[in-house]
Design a protein around this motif. Structure first.
Motif, PDB file in Angstrom:
ATOM      1  N   THR A 136     -36.409  27.720  -8.676  1.00  0.00           N
ATOM      2  CA  THR A 136     -37.464  28.624  -9.157  1.00  0.00           C
ATOM      3  C   THR A 136     -36.913  29.876  -9.836  1.00  0.00           C
ATOM      4  O   THR A 136     -37.390  30.276 -10.903  1.00  0.00           O
ATOM      5  N   THR A 137     -35.915  30.494  -9.217  1.00  0.00           N
ATOM      6  CA  THR A 137     -35.416  31.763  -9.766  1.00  0.00           C
ATOM      7  C   THR A 137     -34.836  31.558 -11.169  1.00  0.00           C
ATOM      8  O   THR A 137     -35.125  32.333 -12.089  1.00  0.00           O
ATOM      9  N   ASP A 138     -34.045  30.488 -11.331  1.00  0.00           N
ATOM     10  CA  ASP A 138     -33.495  30.179 -12.666  1.00  0.00           C
ATOM     11  C   ASP A 138     -34.625  29.948 -13.665  1.00  0.00           C
ATOM     12  O   ASP A 138     -34.551  30.391 -14.815  1.00  0.00           O
ATOM     13  N   GLY A 192     -40.855  34.427  -6.493  1.00  0.00           N
ATOM     14  CA  GLY A 192     -40.350  33.131  -6.027  1.00  0.00           C
ATOM     15  C   GLY A 192     -40.317  33.066  -4.511  1.00  0.00           C
ATOM     16  O   GLY A 192     -40.826  32.126  -3.889  1.00  0.00           O
ATOM     17  N   GLU A 193     -39.768  34.090  -3.907  1.00  0.00           N
ATOM     18  CA  GLU A 193     -39.633  34.119  -2.448  1.00  0.00           C
ATOM     19  C   GLU A 193     -40.996  34.306  -1.770  1.00  0.00           C
ATOM     20  O   GLU A 193     -41.207  33.879  -0.647  1.00  0.00           O
ATOM     21  N   GLN A 194     -41.905  34.946  -2.487  1.00  0.00           N
ATOM     22  CA  GLN A 194     -43.228  35.165  -1.889  1.00  0.00           C
ATOM     23  C   GLN A 194     -43.972  33.835  -1.724  1.00  0.00           C
ATOM     24  O   GLN A 194     -44.732  33.637  -0.788  1.00  0.00           O
ATOM     25  N   GLY A 242     -29.600  41.094  -6.140  1.00  0.00           N
ATOM     26  CA  GLY A 242     -28.549  40.316  -6.801  1.00  0.00           C
ATOM     27  C   GLY A 242     -28.716  38.851  -6.476  1.00  0.00           C
ATOM     28  O   GLY A 242     -29.225  38.499  -5.397  1.00  0.00           O
ATOM     29  N   ARG A 243     -28.284  37.970  -7.395  1.00  0.00           N
ATOM     30  CA  ARG A 243     -28.465  36.535  -7.189  1.00  0.00           C
ATOM     31  C   ARG A 243     -27.821  36.110  -5.876  1.00  0.00           C
ATOM     32  O   ARG A 243     -26.769  36.626  -5.493  1.00  0.00           O
ATOM     33  N   GLY A 244     -28.486  35.199  -5.221  1.00  0.00           N
ATOM     34  CA  GLY A 244     -27.998  34.753  -3.910  1.00  0.00           C
ATOM     35  C   GLY A 244     -28.317  35.751  -2.800  1.00  0.00           C
ATOM     36  O   GLY A 244     -27.822  35.639  -1.682  1.00  0.00           O
ATOM     37  N   GLY A 245     -29.168  36.733  -3.110  1.00  0.00           N
ATOM     38  CA  GLY A 245     -29.384  37.866  -2.211  1.00  0.00           C
ATOM     39  C   GLY A 245     -30.123  37.575  -0.918  1.00  0.00           C
ATOM     40  O   GLY A 245     -30.178  38.438  -0.042  1.00  0.00           O
ATOM     41  N   SER A 246     -30.656  36.380  -0.764  1.00  0.00           N
ATOM     42  CA  SER A 246     -31.310  36.065   0.519  1.00  0.00           C
ATOM     43  C   SER A 246     -30.300  36.073   1.660  1.00  0.00           C
ATOM     44  O   SER A 246     -30.646  36.388   2.802  1.00  0.00           O
ATOM     45  N   ASP A 247     -29.064  35.726   1.353  1.00  0.00           N
ATOM     46  CA  ASP A 247     -28.007  35.799   2.372  1.00  0.00           C
ATOM     47  C   ASP A 247     -27.891  37.227   2.891  1.00  0.00           C
ATOM     48  O   ASP A 247     -27.751  37.470   4.087  1.00  0.00           O
TER      49      ASP A 247
HETATM   50  N1  ASP Z   1     -33.670  33.014  -5.139  1.00  0.00           N
HETATM   51  C1  ASP Z   1     -32.616  33.955  -5.354  1.00  0.00           C
HETATM   52  C2  ASP Z   1     -31.543  33.335  -6.229  1.00  0.00           C
HETATM   53  O1  ASP Z   1     -31.650  32.171  -6.592  1.00  0.00           O
HETATM   54  C3  ASP Z   1     -32.034  34.454  -4.079  1.00  0.00           C
HETATM   55  C4  ASP Z   1     -31.355  33.403  -3.240  1.00  0.00           C
HETATM   56  O2  ASP Z   1     -31.452  32.225  -3.495  1.00  0.00           O
HETATM   57  O3  ASP Z   1     -30.688  33.794  -2.280  1.00  0.00           O
HETATM   58  O4  ASP Z   1     -30.604  33.996  -6.572  1.00  0.00           O
END
Ligand code: ASP
Ligand code: MG
Length: 406
Positions: A48-50, A75-77, A151-156
């Motif tokens: 989704t984010t992409d 996306g996260e919502q 930042g991308r990957g920020g759910s971590d």
């Molecule tokens: N959805 C966001 C991303 O793709 C955050 C994440 O996946 O952690 O960067």
């Protein structure tokens, strides 16, 4: 049984479709039935984010960063609401929140905001009512109510920061693989799952190209000593623990072989060999936000030299333009681009106290007739740039030589 507070984070691939969301719900409910308190952080569904990034580019190639955050945070919502509904179907109580709602306060640097503080009272209150609390990853809010992303990957990062704030007993990062491997199993089927890694090793691997966890999240985990468990959302087997210190049975020099095909090499030919010249080239790149990775300056002949460096493929066009300008100013020659490269790295805290690891690496590559174009080292890693088509041979050879195979 001791009641724990567990933070569980599920990545985009773990919630990519209806069936997978239901699978996550089932998993979460099983933990709840054991009596644990659960805070569940989720990423956006699949890619989704992409897709949102691409959509924005169709409207405006230089979108405002504030509006980008407004867009990406949706996306996260979606994920949190759907997961809450899936849990309700299983007759458990759950409630979803955005980052702003649970008080994840950030600075104003949109698209890469930093967390300033978390007011976790709301989470604690809902937990005390027996609810599973679901939090949208990757997002926060500024003191003036603007939505930000981390930042991308920020759910971590959301998961690690919440684990720290709530003094969670465990922080689990669920993904679509069983944990972290000694190398990419798609290249070397003999790769094995690593039981435990140090924060430093994980950070090094992430910066060298392993796409497992967001680097910033590991930095925060290291700073506050949050143990992390990276594991699969599709199985019950234990994954990889990331910790401050790892006791290893034997002398392990190298814990993983990492590769990165995402870089290009730029060479500036016949650069005048005098002070200030490198400064000029790299200052211009830095000022334009291009981060440079490996740098090699060759020996000088007749007061001229070649300088090569690597940049991320996505930035190479920009980098070439800037470098050509700088080269003209300093009286250097051609600027060449080479995309046919890959970086191969070995990582391990064990190499700190053992000389000769580099020699073994070079010897292993030499035996396979693999030419090394550039070398760089850190305390706990050694990297070589080689031809892209040789990367699989190199991975297998090094993986075997350092005793990582099954
Ligand atoms: N959805 C966001 C991303 O793709 C955050 C994440 O996946 O952690 O960067
Ligand atoms: Mg994602």
């Amino acid at each position: 049984m001791h009641k724990k507070l567990i933070v569980q984070k599920f990545g985009g691939s773990s919630v990519a479709n209806v069936e997978r969301i239901q699978n996550v719900a089932k998993r979460v409910v099983e933990y709840r039935k054991l009596g644990h308190d659960l805070v569940v952080v989720v990423s956006a569904l699949g890619d989704t984010t992409d897709e949102l990034v691409e959509l924005a580019a169709k409207i405006n190639t230089e979108p405002s960063e504030r509006e980008m955050d407004m867009l990406l945070s949706t996306g996260e919502q979606i994920s949190v609401a759907l997961l809450a509904m899936a849990i309700h179907k299983l007759k458990k109580e759950a409630i979803s929140f955005t980052g702003a709602q649970v008080g994840i306060i950030t600075d104003t640097s949109h698209t890469k905001a930093r967390i300033i503080k978390i007011n976790a009272d709301k989470i604690r209150e809902e937990l005390s009512k027996g609810k599973i609390v679901i939090v949208a990853g990757f997002q926060g809010v500024t003191l003036t109510q603007d939505i930000t992303t981390l930042g991308r990957g920020g759910s971590d990062l959301t998961a690690v920061a919440l684990a720290k704030e709530l003094r969670a007993d465990e922080c689990e990062i669920y993904t679509d693989v069983e944990g972290i491997y000694t190398t990419d199993p798609r290249i070397e089927p003999k790769a094995k799952k690593i039981n435990a890694l140090t924060y430093d090793e994980m950070l090094e691997m992430a910066s060298l190209g392993a796409q497992v966890m967001q680097s910033r999240s590991i930095e925060v985990a290291k700073k506050f000593d949050v143990p992390i468990h990276v594991r699969s959302s599709f199985s019950d087997s234990p994954g990889t623990m990331i910790l401050r210190e790892v006791k290893r049975m034997e002398d392990v020099l190298v814990s993983s072989v990492t590769l990165n095909r995402g870089e290009s090499k730029i060479t500036v030919c016949t650069v005048p060999d005098k002070p200030g010249v490198a400064a000029k080239i790299f200052k211009n790149l830095a000022e334009n936000g291009v981060s440079v990775d490996m740098i090699v300056q060759n020996v000088s002949h007749l007061r001229q030299t070649d300088i090569s460096f690597t940049v991320n493929k996505t930035e190479v066009a920009k980098a070439i333009k800037i470098t050509r300008k700088a080269a003209a100013k300093i009286g250097a020659g051609d600027v060449l681009q080479d995309d046919d490269i890959a970086r191969i790295s070995i990582v391990g805290v064990g190499m700190k106290s053992h000389p000769g690891v580099a020699a073994t690496m070079f010897d292993t590559l030499a035996k396979r007739k693999i030419n090394i174009e550039m070398i760089s080292t850190s305390d706990i890693s050694i990297s070589c740039i080689i031809k892209k088509k040789l990367v699989e041979t190199a991975v297998k050879a090094l993986h075997g030589r350092f005793g990582l195979a099954k």
